[in-house]
Motif scaffolding. Structure first.
Motif: not given
Length: 142
Positions: A19-27
């Motif tokens: 989830d943290e990687r997904k959030r960073k990728r979205m940002i």
């Protein structure tokens, strides 16, 4: 008692990294899209600036063309006036020569009547080589 099923990383630490990687990728994607929009806007502004510059250059060139056309028209008009004057003066010379011939016949006095030079009758066939006429550069500038 059984815990209710949780989704994502609510209870499982191994999904927390996903989830943290997904959030960073979205940002990161949002930032990349923002930079892309900025580059596109700058490109459009650059093209608009180029269009304005080219339109201004076209106006200047058009003005120069109009000025040169005006000069050309003036020279053409002057040339036509001079041709008309040449024709008139040639006719006068012929008339004067006729009067001299009549006077020669009546009086009996020999008068040397020169022939009308071909250059006057046919000005496009000049007897001497063409000489270039220098025009000032300012004549062709705005």
């Amino acid at each position: 008692m059984k815990q209710p099923a949780s989704s994502g990383s609510d209870g499982n630490p191994r999904y927390a990294g996903v989830d943290e990687r997904k959030r960073k990728r979205m940002i990161s994607n949002k930032e990349s899209a923002r930079r892309s929009r900025i580059r596109k806007q700058q490109h459009v502004e650059s093209l608009i600036s180029q269009v304005t510059q080219l339109q201004n250059e076209n106006k200047l060139i058009e003005e120069k063309i109009n000025n040169v056309a005006d000069v050309y028209i003036g020279v053409a008009i002057e040339n036509n006036v001079m041709r008309a004057q040449l024709s008139e003066l040639t006719d006068r010379l012929r008339s004067l020569n006729s009067v001299l011939q009549i006077a020669e016949e009546v009086v009996g006095y020999a008068v040397d009547i020169p022939e009308i030079p071909d250059a006057l009758l046919e000005p496009w066939q000049l007897p001497c080589p063409m000489q270039t006429v220098a025009a000032p550069a300012s004549m062709f500038q705005c």
